[in-house]
Design a protein around this motif. Structure first.
Motif, PDB file in Angstrom:
ATOM      1  N   UNK A 112      39.714 -71.384  -9.165  1.00  0.00           N
ATOM      2  CA  UNK A 112      38.258 -71.105  -9.086  1.00  0.00           C
ATOM      3  C   UNK A 112      38.156 -70.959  -7.369  1.00  0.00           C
ATOM      4  N   UNK A 113      39.049 -72.065  -6.543  1.00  0.00           N
ATOM      5  CA  UNK A 113      38.814 -71.963  -5.210  1.00  0.00           C
ATOM      6  C   UNK A 113      39.447 -70.497  -4.681  1.00  0.00           C
TER       7      UNK A 113
ATOM      8  N   UNK B 221      31.058 -86.156  -6.789  1.00  0.00           N
ATOM      9  CA  UNK B 221      32.013 -85.077  -6.336  1.00  0.00           C
ATOM     10  C   UNK B 221      32.974 -85.688  -5.560  1.00  0.00           C
TER      11      UNK B 221
ATOM     12  N   UNK C 245      36.993 -86.542  -7.497  1.00  0.00           N
ATOM     13  CA  UNK C 245      37.937 -85.412  -7.046  1.00  0.00           C
ATOM     14  C   UNK C 245      39.125 -86.190  -6.430  1.00  0.00           C
TER      15      UNK C 245
ATOM     16  N   UNK D  74      36.720 -68.032  -5.041  1.00  0.00           N
ATOM     17  CA  UNK D  74      35.593 -68.354  -4.070  1.00  0.00           C
ATOM     18  C   UNK D  74      36.073 -67.588  -2.717  1.00  0.00           C
TER      19      UNK D  74
ATOM     20  N   UNK E  72      42.968 -75.645 -12.581  1.00  0.00           N
ATOM     21  CA  UNK E  72      41.835 -74.966 -12.925  1.00  0.00           C
ATOM     22  C   UNK E  72      41.044 -74.980 -11.522  1.00  0.00           C
ATOM     23  N   UNK E  73      40.892 -76.021 -10.802  1.00  0.00           N
ATOM     24  CA  UNK E  73      40.013 -75.878  -9.586  1.00  0.00           C
ATOM     25  C   UNK E  73      40.815 -74.887  -8.610  1.00  0.00           C
TER      26      UNK E  73
ATOM     27  N   UNK F 190      36.050 -70.044 -17.683  1.00  0.00           N
ATOM     28  CA  UNK F 190      35.387 -71.185 -18.408  1.00  0.00           C
ATOM     29  C   UNK F 190      35.230 -71.115 -19.783  1.00  0.00           C
TER      30      UNK F 190
ATOM     31  N   UNK G  37      43.349 -79.841 -14.653  1.00  0.00           N
ATOM     32  CA  UNK G  37      41.717 -79.618 -14.297  1.00  0.00           C
ATOM     33  C   UNK G  37      41.952 -79.165 -12.706  1.00  0.00           C
TER      34      UNK G  37
ATOM     35  N   UNK H 191      30.588 -59.714  -5.939  1.00  0.00           N
ATOM     36  CA  UNK H 191      29.940 -60.963  -6.559  1.00  0.00           C
ATOM     37  C   UNK H 191      29.964 -61.218  -7.925  1.00  0.00           C
TER      38      UNK H 191
END
Lengths: 400, 285, 295
Positions: free
Chosen positions: C278-279, C29, C33, C282, C274-275, C230, C271, C219
């Motif tokens: 997602x962050x 990880x 990263x 979250x 993309x991250x 994804x 990428x 959720x």
């Protein structure tokens, strides 16, 4: 205000019969408790009264109207749940306003978003707020109206639950073990408050509890339930002094009643080999004798309040085993020196001399006086046998 | 008693609606299951029958035996299945070996840096393989490890999700039992192996299902690192049919059935465990 | 053994237990990263060993890149088709199934079946079902006077078809989450509502079910959104982004740039975007989960 009548109510879940043919009348403004051990069917009965559960058999009437087929909404009843069942996402005020919203607004005015603009909703809002506030003041929770249930203490939640039930001005007020989630001190306090509420509102209350003290202290009448049946419905004092069966006598009263095996013979009533010199029922049979712990008194023990021993009392030799100090009184465990020995508990009030000397020093052998008017006699099936009027006169060793 | 069974008699009209609702639910279920039925049915048919306008579940000409024989013994599907199985097992075993001890330490032991480690675990939870794939791929390429089993498994050797999950689980294990065991003279290792681990079996089982299903069905990573036929996983083998199918349609769907069957059959045998395992990603901290 | 040494022994044990996991987290990880960050500022490509630092060039290129814009738009269209339907349908299914105790487990199994299946293989089946000439779906649609539709071959239909397949594969998953949420609602709340007069299904839903499902809904919404971003398997198997890039979604573009064209630098930058997305999800979840309804 309303009168509640249950006619031959029965309920089965599959093959298990939880309620067997129950008939009850609750008068307008009466406080009736349904009391019994868990699983006796008292909660199911309450749910049937409320309309949350349908009976398998029988009829429910409110003010003479058959409501068996009606939904809870139509019955105009209120209910306080054991876990309070407050809506956690709503404020106290919103919780309490729920029954008002549901009864006063049409469906479209209750929809999300629409409810903020619908004219009927806006018109009804101020009067609802006033109603909620009035009840909140009465219960002293008006300072909590904007809080969420999670921000309240147990006692406060309890009051909100009461408030939500009261605000709709119900005919019958149902409560399912409302005190069981409170600590002991709060319980006594809320008990008093509920009693006061009953008096001030004049509503019909049906109260479910497993705690006999709650039932005895608050109710006009108590219905004692066991195994899906009502054993006895009576005022608390009647239930205590005049139980119809051994089961009732056992359930009511703390410390528990002494139940002693006795035998009726042709020449008297025998406790083991001790002849009680009481009149027999005329034939040989096994009976049960109920003696409340306070129906017995000691003779000549220092430090204990000596009740004047009534004429006609029976004296029996008693052997002390253990003493429990209950504060103002003591509970003495011991046995009658019969053959075989018979265990028994005796309750005695202390007096100011208690503890100054060793009460029981040298007095292992005590004498206990039994007041024959307080004897409860039950047959082999546990049913009460009424003592005959001359019972007290036919005693042998009698105090005069 | 738990649900509210409002007096049914007074709601008689509702039972009609309830019946209609039930019918619709089963109709929906049929739609959900239909692709499977169609697939199995087609896998038993000759090519010309697969696209017959008059679809029938029962094949008119049964060619099932030939189709499956072809797929299993003349095409390398047994190898694909074996590859998938090996990779999934390898990943799962290493995941458990690395995650369980770390989770226990994070849950029950005090050491400096534990909160940093746990914070990293939480942060890593949000990072999918798609983001780290480039450097890992480059590293594998530079070391000549591409197209090996190791390359297929490596990025998944640590599951931060497993650490997180097991930590939550171990935290629920009563400290008093651990203290009692310490008093009784158990060593820390014995406590883990003989007390804590057995109690974690349900969580481990659920996670195993989660991991196995996820990696069996994974297309992305094998697509990147696998190039040769003999390393291909069952799922990756489906890429052979991308855009144009095998000219033999019956055979195509026989292979699709073979690839899907292991997880579906396992699911049917352990339904509760699968549902719990796969939806476990819903566990909140 | 003294207390002190015992404590030290315990600490040593703790480090031993976390060591393998820590090393792997570093290797799998942390290091990657950091490397992705690094690569995203270069024009690194696997095919040549020569590369140089290009600063923000890759990110600047993104803004000008038609493919990037196209992929973002495609992903958003797909998500706007997929997200609401997958949320609402699974919620209603869960409520309907919850009320039918006797069928609950069989329905749960049937609806969950697609979740366990291998999407790559099932995508082939869907392609056959959706075949524009001989597919069963068009055959049935024709029977009621609709179509024929060119499900996978038309630029306007293809994202819709992708959403449909994803919907099929994810409904059971969301439904089970909702079912778990529904089961956790204390039945006494519904009873209290019935006593309060809220026994109409609409009132039950808006007064009890919906507010009490808050955390579950959040959720489901977040996991579904991440799933939507994804989207890969069905595109890779069925369309490879076609026809005419109309199904080229974000993750597929990132994959193409990195592993087909070997533009590692650009792909790394993609990428990271993309991250970032997602962050963001979250973060939204973390912010809202704290506001959970609690007893």
């Amino acid at each position: 205000m309303a009168r509640l009548t249950l006619k031959n109510i029965g309920k089965s879940f599959g093959k298990t019969e939880v309620l067997k043919n129950i008939s009850l009348d609750v008068e307008d403004g009466e406080f009736l408790s349904l009391v019994g051990q868990s699983g006796c069917g008292k909660s199911t009965l309450l749910r049937i009264i409320s309309g949350l559960e349908a009976p398998s058999r029988g009829e429910i009437l409110i003010d003479g109207q058959v409501v068996t087929e009606q939904s809870p909404k139509q019955r105009n009843i209120a209910m306080v749940f054991q876990d309070y069942a407050l809506y956690p996402h709503m404020s106290v005020a919103e919780n309490m306003a729920m029954p008002l919203i549901m009864s006063q607004l049409p469906l479209h005015a209750r929809l999300p978003l629409v409810r903020h603009v619908a004219p009927s909703a806006r018109r009804a809002k101020p009067s609802m707020a006033t109603q909620v506030e009035t009840v909140a003041k009465q219960l002293r929770i008006d300072h909590l109206l904007t809080r969420k249930p999670a921000q309240l203490s147990g006692g406060q939640r309890q009051r909100v639950a009461l408030g939500r039930a009261l605000v709709r001005n119900p005919g019958i007020f149902l409560m399912d073990e409302p005190l069981s989630n409170l600590d002991a001190k709060l319980r006594v306090e809320v008990r008093r408050e509920i009693s006061e509420l009953h008096h001030s509102s004049g509503l019909t209350f049906v109260y479910v509890t497993h705690d006999q003290t709650e039932a005895m202290t608050m109710s006009d009448r108590v219905a004692l339930m066991q195994g899906g049946e009502v054993l006895q419905v009576a005022a608390p004092n009647t239930l205590y002094t005049n139980p119809v069966s051994v089961d009732v006598a056992r359930f009511i009263g703390s410390p528990q009643i002494n139940i002693l095996p006795v035998q009726s013979r042709l020449d008297g009533l025998f406790l083991g080999d001790i002849n009680l010199h009481l009149e027999t029922i005329g034939k040989v049979s096994d009976l049960q004798l109920g003696l409340r712990p306070e129906a017995l008194s000691f003779r000549g023990v220092a430090g204990l309040q000596l009740q004047p021993i009534k004429p006609g009392s029976i004296l029996l030799p008693f052997q002390k085993r253990m003493v429990e100090d209950l504060g103002p009184e003591i509970l003495i465990h011991g046995c009658f020196e019969a053959d075989p020995e018979i265990e028994i508990r005796v309750r005695a009030q202390k007096n100011t001399d208690y503890g100054k000397t060793d009460q029981f020093a040298g007095t292992h052998k005590l004498q206990v006086a039994i007041d024959p008017t307080q004897l409860l006699l039950f047959n082999a099936h546990g049913l009460r046998i009424q003592p005959t009027p001359h019972m007290a006169q036919s005693l042998g060793e009698v105090v005069t | 008693m738990s649900s509210i069974s409002l007096s049914l008699r007074s709601y008689a009209p509702r039972s009609v609606w309830s019946l209609i609702g039930t019918l619709f639910l089963f109709l929906g279920a049929w739609v959900m299951v239909f692709p499977f039925i169609w697939m199995v049915s087609s896998s038993l048919k000759p090519t010309d029958e697969v696209y017959d306008a008059n679809f029938s579940i029962i094949p008119r000409t049964f060619k099932g035996f030939e189709n499956y024989y072809e797929v299993l013994f003349n095409q390398p599907y047994l190898i694909y299945l074996m590859n998938s199985f090996l990779v999934c097992c390898g990943i799962l075993i290493v995941q458990l070996i690395t995650a369980v001890p770390a989770a226990y330490a994070l849950a029950k032991l005090k050491f400096r840096g534990s909160s940093i480690l746990f914070g990293t675990v939480i942060a890593a939870l949000t990072i999918p393989i798609n983001v780290t794939s480039i450097p890992i791929y480059v590293a594998l390429a530079k070391t000549g490890l591409l197209d090996t089993y190791l390359a297929m498994m490596l990025p998944f050797f640590i599951s931060v999700f497993a650490i997180f999950l097991f930590r939550q689980f171990f935290r629920g294990f009563p400290d008093s039992i651990i203290d009692a065991a310490r008093v009784d003279g158990f060593s820390e290792m014995e406590i883990i192996l003989r007390l804590v681990l057995p109690s974690a079996v349900p969580a481990i089982a659920a996670f195993s299902v989660f991991s196995f299903v996820a990696h069996w069905n994974d297309l992305y990573w094998p697509l990147i690192v696998v190039t040769s036929q003999d390393k291909m996983t069952a799922t990756l083998s489906m890429m052979q049919y991308q855009s144009d199918f095998d000219t033999d349609y019956g055979r195509t769907f026989a292979s699709a059935t073979v690839v899907t069957a292991p997880m579906v059959i396992a699911f049917l045998f352990a339904r509760r465990l699968f549902i719990r395992g796969i939806t476990m990603t819903g566990v909140k901290g | 053994m003294s207390l002190g040494t015992k404590k030290r022994a315990q600490t040593r044990l703790a480090y031993m237990l976390v060591l393998p996991a820590t090393l792997l987290i570093l290797g799998i990880y942390i290091l990657p990263i950091l490397t992705v960050f690094g690569i995203s500022f270069t024009d690194y490509s696997l095919v040549s060993n020569y590369y140089e630092f290009v600063g923000l060039e890759n990110y600047r290129h993104m803004l000008a890149d038609e493919a990037f814009g196209n992929a973002i738009v495609n992903t958003l269209i797909y998500a706007s088709l997929f997200l609401p339907s997958s949320f609402i349908i699974s919620l209603f299914l869960a409520i309907a199934i919850q009320e039918r105790k006797q069928f609950r487990s069989i329905l749960e199994v049937l609806y969950f079946l697609p979740v366990t299946s291998t999407l790559a293989a099932m995508a082939l089946v869907w392609a056959a079902l959706m075949d524009s000439n001989q597919g069963v779906i068009n055959h049935w649609a024709g029977a009621v006077g609709l179509g024929p539709f060119n499900w996978l071959g038309s630029e306007t239909m293809v994202l819709f078809s992708m959403a449909l397949i994803s919907l099929w594969s994810v409904i059971g998953f969301n439904m089970v989450l909702f079912l778990a949420g529904l089961t956790a609602i204390p039945s006494s709340l519904y009873e209290a509502a019935a006593i309060d007069g809220a026994d109409h299904p609409v009132d039950r839903f808006f007064r009890v079910t919906w507010p009490m499902l808050g955390p579950t809904s959040m959720f489901v919404a977040v996991t579904s959104s991440i799933t939507a971003f994804k989207l890969f398997d069905t595109v890779a198997i069925l369309t490879q982004g076609g026809p005419n890039r109309s199904s080229e979604v974000f993750l597929y573009l990132t994959f193409l740039e990195g592993f087909e064209y070997f533009n590692m630098g650009y792909s790394a930058a993609l990428s990271l975007v993309f991250l970032g997305i997602i962050f963001l999800f979250a973060l939204v979840q973390a912010l809202f989960v704290d506001r959970n309804v609690q007893y």
